[in-house]
Write an enzyme that holds these catalytic residues in place. Structure first.
Site, mmCIF file in Angstrom:
data_model
loop_
_atom_site.group_PDB
_atom_site.id
_atom_site.type_symbol
_atom_site.label_atom_id
_atom_site.label_comp_id
_atom_site.label_asym_id
_atom_site.label_seq_id
_atom_site.Cartn_x
_atom_site.Cartn_y
_atom_site.Cartn_z
ATOM 1 N N LYS A 154 4.356 -6.052 -1.808
ATOM 2 C CA LYS A 154 2.902 -6.865 -2.476
ATOM 3 C C LYS A 154 3.091 -8.016 -3.166
ATOM 4 O O LYS A 154 2.355 -8.905 -3.284
ATOM 5 C CB LYS A 154 2.321 -5.572 -3.217
ATOM 6 N N TYR A 187 7.389 -1.250 -1.494
ATOM 7 C CA TYR A 187 6.045 -1.382 -1.555
ATOM 8 C C TYR A 187 6.032 -2.543 -2.792
ATOM 9 O O TYR A 187 5.073 -3.504 -2.364
ATOM 10 C CB TYR A 187 5.433 -0.251 -2.079
HETATM 11 P P1 NAD Z 1 -6.067 4.228 3.685
HETATM 12 O O1 NAD Z 1 -4.973 5.056 4.022
HETATM 13 O O2 NAD Z 1 -7.361 5.111 3.117
HETATM 14 O O3 NAD Z 1 -6.440 3.181 4.623
HETATM 15 C C1 NAD Z 1 -5.341 2.496 5.288
HETATM 16 C C2 NAD Z 1 -5.787 1.999 6.628
HETATM 17 O O4 NAD Z 1 -4.688 1.208 7.142
HETATM 18 C C3 NAD Z 1 -5.875 3.271 7.462
HETATM 19 O O5 NAD Z 1 -6.973 3.518 8.277
HETATM 20 C C4 NAD Z 1 -4.472 3.423 8.484
HETATM 21 O O6 NAD Z 1 -4.663 3.790 9.875
HETATM 22 C C5 NAD Z 1 -4.331 1.657 8.469
HETATM 23 N N1 NAD Z 1 -3.125 1.230 8.741
HETATM 24 C C6 NAD Z 1 -1.824 1.666 8.276
HETATM 25 N N2 NAD Z 1 -0.959 1.196 8.708
HETATM 26 C C7 NAD Z 1 -1.392 0.527 9.978
HETATM 27 C C8 NAD Z 1 -0.847 -0.524 11.085
HETATM 28 N N3 NAD Z 1 0.662 -0.512 11.163
HETATM 29 N N4 NAD Z 1 -1.580 -0.986 11.779
HETATM 30 C C9 NAD Z 1 -3.047 -0.892 11.894
HETATM 31 N N5 NAD Z 1 -3.581 0.001 10.857
HETATM 32 C C10 NAD Z 1 -2.898 0.543 10.092
HETATM 33 O O7 NAD Z 1 -5.601 3.346 2.333
HETATM 34 P P2 NAD Z 1 -6.315 2.331 1.391
HETATM 35 O O8 NAD Z 1 -6.022 2.665 0.098
HETATM 36 O O9 NAD Z 1 -7.730 1.973 1.812
HETATM 37 O O10 NAD Z 1 -5.432 1.234 1.622
HETATM 38 C C11 NAD Z 1 -5.780 -0.336 1.953
HETATM 39 C C12 NAD Z 1 -5.014 -1.138 1.297
HETATM 40 O O11 NAD Z 1 -5.177 -1.145 -0.381
HETATM 41 C C13 NAD Z 1 -3.620 -1.207 1.471
HETATM 42 O O12 NAD Z 1 -3.141 -2.569 1.787
HETATM 43 C C14 NAD Z 1 -2.935 -0.589 -0.047
HETATM 44 O O13 NAD Z 1 -1.662 -0.954 0.070
HETATM 45 C C15 NAD Z 1 -4.082 -1.151 -0.795
HETATM 46 N N6 NAD Z 1 -4.005 -0.424 -2.142
HETATM 47 C C16 NAD Z 1 -4.401 0.633 -2.260
HETATM 48 C C17 NAD Z 1 -4.664 1.309 -3.552
HETATM 49 C C18 NAD Z 1 -5.241 2.578 -3.625
HETATM 50 O O14 NAD Z 1 -5.173 3.277 -4.846
HETATM 51 N N7 NAD Z 1 -5.906 3.242 -2.870
HETATM 52 C C19 NAD Z 1 -4.261 0.555 -4.527
HETATM 53 C C20 NAD Z 1 -3.563 -0.750 -4.441
HETATM 54 C C21 NAD Z 1 -3.523 -1.337 -3.124
#
Ligand code: NAD
Length: 254
Positions: A161, A157
């Site tokens: 990133k 990861y």
């Molecule tokens: P989440 O799991 O709520 O949403 C992620 C969405 O991406 C889901 O709806 C999932 O179905 C979709 N997805 C995953 N793989 C996919 C694929 N191959 N094709 C199409 N859709 C796909 O999570 P989130 O936290 O909202 O994540 C969004 C972004 O934020 C991600 O890139 C994650 O790495 C980043 N992020 C999240 C956090 C956190 O604490 N939540 C922190 C840093 C970064």
């Protein structure tokens, strides 16, 4: 200059849940026409219904964005339906197992790199011809605190990133003369549905827990992340290019 996005065509990936869902809703409230792209077809349809119900405009495309055919479908549908593609938000992503490098097997590495790094590459490459023809465009990526430091997630990861941050900077420099901007947010811990993938590795999680400890701020909301994405995509950020904006209650400042 304003954050008014009325009439702009916006693709948001991972928009069935969490940060992507909040972003799709925020763009629709600002008057943009949204394409909701996600693996989760039912979740994507539910977000489209929510936007429709509030008087906005949205369509869904379901599929795995690491599949080039799905990427082509997403871009084709946006252009066909809305006549242009002004903003791309590369947000979809998955966590790794928090594994240290030595505990990372090929499957974990390939899955995380493919979805978090290759999919945004494929999608951005596919939208570029449309943005270049229009002479403008804005691409916003959801990176992570793990794109800024080594102790926020596992090796796969973290590498994915950091790779996203590289894409942002390369795009920003290579296309600024053509009117295209690229930026990212680096979210701190945010309340969404994201989960550590499968059984965590033995070494990584305990170490990460110790490193993160009290440095981490409060838990953010998806709406707080979405607001930063909408700002970076909008004309209010017309002179902001190649930036990775921490949205993290000061975690990266510690
Ligand atoms: P989440 O799991 O709520 O949403 C992620 C969405 O991406 C889901 O709806 C999932 O179905 C979709 N997805 C995953 N793989 C996919 C694929 N191959 N094709 C199409 N859709 C796909 O999570 P989130 O936290 O909202 O994540 C969004 C972004 O934020 C991600 O890139 C994650 O790495 C980043 N992020 C999240 C956090 C956190 O604490 N939540 C922190 C840093 C970064």
């Amino acid at each position: 200059m304003s954050t008014e996005l009325a009439g702009r065509s916006v693709v948001v990936t991972g928009a069935a849940s969490g940060i992507g869902r909040a972003t799709a809703l925020a763009f629709a409230r600002a008057g943009a026409k949204v394409l909701v792209a996600d693996l989760n077809a039912a979740g994507a349809d539910a977000v489209v219904k929510e936007i429709d119900g509030a008087g906005g405009t949205a369509v869904a495309v379901a599929g795995d964005l690491s599949d080039p055919q799905v990427v082509d479908r997403v871009v084709g549908r946006a252009v066909e339906t809305y006549g242009s593609l002004d903003v791309l938000v590369n947000n979809a992503g998955i966590m790794d197992r928090m594994s240290a490098l030595g505990e990372t097997d090929d499957a974990e590495w390939e899955r995380v790199i493919r979805i978090n790094l290759t999919a945004p590459f494929l999608l951005t490459r596919a939208v570029l011809p449309h943005m270049l023809a229009a002479g403008r465009g804005s691409v916003v990526f959801t990176a992570s605190e793990a794109g800024l430091r080594g102790g926020a997630a596992g090796a796969a990861y973290t590498a994915s990133k950091h790779g996203v941050v590289g894409l942002v900077k390369s795009l920003a420099v290579m296309y600024r003369e053509q009117g295209i901007r690229a930026n990212a947010i680096a979210p701190g811990p945010t309340a969404t549905n994201i989960q550590v993938d499968a059984a965590p590795g033995a070494h990584g999680p305990a170490l990460i827990g110790r490193l993160v400890g009290a440095n981490i701020g409060r838990l953010g909301t998806a709406e707080e992340q979405a607001a930063a994405i909408v700002f970076l995509a909008s004309d209010a950020a017309a002179f902001v290019n190649g930036v990775v904006l921490p949205v993290d209650d000061g975690w990266s400042a510690v």
